[in-house]
Design an enzyme around this catalytic site. Structure first.
Site, PDB file in Angstrom:
ATOM      1  N   LYS A  33      -7.383   1.456  -7.563  1.00 19.99           N
ATOM      2  CA  LYS A  33      -8.127   2.178  -6.523  1.00 19.99           C
ATOM      3  C   LYS A  33      -9.614   2.100  -6.866  1.00 19.99           C
ATOM      4  CE  LYS A  33      -4.422   5.457  -5.427  1.00 19.99           C
ATOM      5  NZ  LYS A  33      -4.152   5.053  -4.035  1.00 19.99           N
TER       6      LYS A  33
ATOM      7  N   ARG B 152       6.971   4.542  -3.676  1.00 16.46           N
ATOM      8  CA  ARG B 152       8.239   4.111  -3.071  1.00 16.46           C
ATOM      9  C   ARG B 152       9.123   3.399  -4.099  1.00 16.46           C
ATOM     10  NH1 ARG B 152       5.045   0.551   1.313  1.00 16.46           N
ATOM     11  NH2 ARG B 152       3.633   2.313   1.038  1.00 16.46           N
TER      12      ARG B 152
HETATM   13  N1  BES Z   1      -0.555   8.125  -3.717  1.00 18.11           N
HETATM   14  C1  BES Z   1      -0.961   7.195  -2.738  1.00 18.11           C
HETATM   15  C2  BES Z   1      -1.015   7.792  -1.341  1.00 18.11           C
HETATM   16  C3  BES Z   1      -2.064   8.834  -1.119  1.00 18.11           C
HETATM   17  C4  BES Z   1      -3.294   8.463  -0.624  1.00 18.11           C
HETATM   18  C5  BES Z   1      -1.815  10.152  -1.372  1.00 18.11           C
HETATM   19  C6  BES Z   1      -4.267   9.411  -0.409  1.00 18.11           C
HETATM   20  C7  BES Z   1      -2.788  11.099  -1.156  1.00 18.11           C
HETATM   21  C8  BES Z   1      -4.012  10.738  -0.671  1.00 18.11           C
HETATM   22  C9  BES Z   1      -0.003   6.018  -2.696  1.00 18.11           C
HETATM   23  O1  BES Z   1       0.600   5.688  -3.897  1.00 18.11           O
HETATM   24  C10 BES Z   1      -0.811   4.830  -2.295  1.00 18.11           C
HETATM   25  O2  BES Z   1      -1.651   4.435  -3.055  1.00 18.11           O
HETATM   26  N2  BES Z   1      -0.549   4.313  -1.115  1.00 18.11           N
HETATM   27  C11 BES Z   1      -1.239   3.200  -0.609  1.00 18.11           C
HETATM   28  C12 BES Z   1      -0.203   2.268  -0.048  1.00 18.11           C
HETATM   29  C13 BES Z   1      -0.732   0.925   0.265  1.00 18.11           C
HETATM   30  C14 BES Z   1      -1.089   0.184  -0.994  1.00 18.11           C
HETATM   31  C15 BES Z   1       0.330   0.189   1.032  1.00 18.11           C
HETATM   32  C16 BES Z   1      -2.187   3.693   0.471  1.00 18.11           C
HETATM   33  O3  BES Z   1      -1.837   4.652   1.171  1.00 18.11           O
HETATM   34  O4  BES Z   1      -3.273   3.165   0.568  1.00 18.11           O
HETATM   35 MN    MN Z   2      -0.600   4.314  -5.048  1.00 18.40          MN
END
Ligand code: BES
Ligand code: MN
Ligand code: ZN
Length: 492
Positions: A272, A347
């Site tokens: 991130k 997931r």
């Molecule tokens: N933990 C995150 C989702 C999330 C994002 C929770 C913002 C709370 C606030 C999850 O693991 C994630 O990173 N999801 C990605 C998925 C993508 C890579 C398909 C996302 O939502 O960007």
């Molecule tokens: Mn994630």
């Protein structure tokens, strides 16, 4: 602080602060309130006029009353329109009263609010939750807290009769919400998978639940390659938590609650970036936190339902032994997954947790996860997403969330979108296209549940609140503990 419901009338109560509710369409003083105003030499009427109090939802006004009266202070709380009164608006009114009483340094408080749905027990429960949740204060990480908390010692809910059981239920539920809030609020250097396992251990030993912790080797034996792939870059051991509440006698149903337990989500090698909110990713175990919160409440309330509380807990880190983007993992049901994005890790952990849950032969599985940013884009910060192919389960969860005052919106499990997860080399990819990202996430999870009734809750938005609102304080909310507990407690 002691909370109890009584039959005492507004006029007869003696103590520090009296809070009374006023509807927006009826701020003129009639009946009991008129008599009270008379007894207080017109103080209420004056307060209404002076503050231009209109009775709109959660509006408050407070003042000192004459020295010779049986109470010291009065708080007015707006209830909004009479026909819009709901359990949740009462819960929020109670929260606003509690906050005002705290500002006023009240020691004893009486609350006089209308009965909702002709149900004094539910009314007492909602009000008690509102008070306890609004006054919850988390000073664990302050060396010298500026907020010393409310001085309230006693709260009396007037005119509801004796509602001991309802107040006890509210306390247990609030206990669970507060546990979830504190787990979510604690940073990743204090709450790790080990801490989550220890928390489960505390609940188990305090309330007589059984606990099974699967260590990394146990998970390997079960073939949990998806979960372990996520865990492999961390210096901390993963913990697969399985806490079980069994009622005495035969349970009338058997359910599993599965929470995503990422104590930190760096994204892995698909790291991130700055501006992505990486510093907020301690809350990525919000699902596990609410699962343990629900366990704590359910353990106290002892419903006639067997409940399995499950979380595959770890953190998503980077190191020399991190998953490479493109790696292929094999989950415990034998399905292979091409990890085209290491940041879609939740997931992967849930895949093995769902397979584990289904083997327990439960009647229903509900998973909850801070799964996708896409769900926040779709529904905003206050509403969770709900996916299920089982309309009866959807109806149960919606009813439970309504009573809880926690909002969900049912989203489509659109099979056609599974196209986006097709992999040329493995059974599926873990990430689809940007569009419909919360739906493909749900469809991914669906691959790991064969025939059990299953619902997925994406709680990425509502686990955290930037501002105080209703009975939420700024920060972790404990969402959706109340929904989960109501669901388990409901007669379905
Ligand atoms: N933990 C995150 C989702 C999330 C994002 C929770 C913002 C709370 C606030 C999850 O693991 C994630 O990173 N999801 C990605 C998925 C993508 C890579 C398909 C996302 O939502 O960007
Ligand atoms: Mn994630
Ligand atoms: Zn995550």
């Amino acid at each position: 602080m002691e909370i109890r419901a009584t039959n005492t009338a507004q006029l007869d109560w003696t103590g520090d602060t009296l809070a009374v509710g006023l509807f927006e369409d009826a701020v003129e003083l009639t009946g009991d309130l008129a008599s009270l105003d008379q007894k207080l030499d017109g103080t209420i009427k004056e307060l209404i006029e002076e503050t231009e109090f209109k009775g709109s939802v959660s509006a408050t006004a407070a003042c000192r009353v004459g020295a010779n009266s049986s109470i010291r202070k009065i708080i007015l709380i707006g209830l909004g329109k009479k026909n819009a009164l709901s359990l949740d608006s009462l819960r929020k009114s109670a929260a606003a009263i509690a906050r005002t009483a705290k500002q006023q340094n009240s020691k004893t408080l009486a609350i006089s609010l209308p009965v909702v749905n002709n149900d004094p027990a539910l009314t007492a429960q909602g009000i008690t939750e509102g008070i306890l949740l609004a006054l919850h204060l988390d000073n664990r990480f302050k060396s010298e807290p500026e907020d010393k908390g409310a001085k309230l010692e006693q709260v009396e809910l007037l005119g509801l009769g004796d509602q001991e059981a309802a107040v006890r239920r509210a306390k247990a539920i609030s206990d669970g919400v507060i546990l979830a809030r504190e787990l979510v609020a604690a940073p990743a250097n204090t709450v790790t998978a080990i801490t989550l396992a220890e928390t489960a251990e505390e609940i188990a030993s305090q309330w007589g639940l059984s606990l099974e912790i699967l260590e990394k080797e146990d998970c390997e034996k079960l073939g949990m390659g998806a979960f372990l792939g996520v865990a492999q870059a961390s210096d901390l051991p993963p913990k697969f938590i399985h806490l079980t509440y069994k009622p005495e006698g035969t349970a009338k149903r058997k359910v599993a609650i599965v929470g995503k337990g990422l104590t930190f989500d760096s994204g892995g090698l698909n790291i991130k970036g700055s501006g992505s909110g990486i510093e907020t990713m301690k809350m990525d175990m919000g699902g596990a936190a609410a699962t343990l919160g629900a366990a704590k409440a359910i353990a106290q309330l002892k419903p006639n339902v067997e409940v399995h509380f499950i979380s595959a807990a770890t953190e998503n880190m980077i190191s020399g032994h991190a998953m490479h983007p493109g790696d292929i993992l094999t989950a415990s049901n034998g399905k292979t997954i091409e990890v085209n994005n290491t940041d879609a890790e939740g997931r992967l952990t849930l895949a093995d947790a769902l397979v584990f849950a289904e083997k327990l032969e439960v009647d229903a599985i509900v998973d909850l996860a801070t799964l996708t940013g896409a769900c926040i884009v779709a529904l905003g910060n206050d509403i969770g997403g709900l996916w299920t192919a089982d309309e009866a389960l959807a109806a149960q969860l919606k009813a439970a969330s309504e009573v809880a005052g926690e909002q969900f919106w049912q989203m489509p499990l659109e099979e056609k979108y599974f196209e986006g997860l097709k992999s040329p080399i493995a059974d599926m990819k873990n990430t689809g296209p940007r569009a419909g990202g919360s739906i493909t996430a749900a469809l991914f999870l669906k691959q790991f549940v064969k025939e059990t009734a299953w619902a997925h809750l994406d709680i990425a938005g509502p686990v955290w609140a930037d501002k105080e609102s209703g009975c939420n304080n700024a920060g972790a909310t404990g969402f959706p503990v109340r929904t989960l507990v109501n669901w388990v407690l409901s007669d379905v």
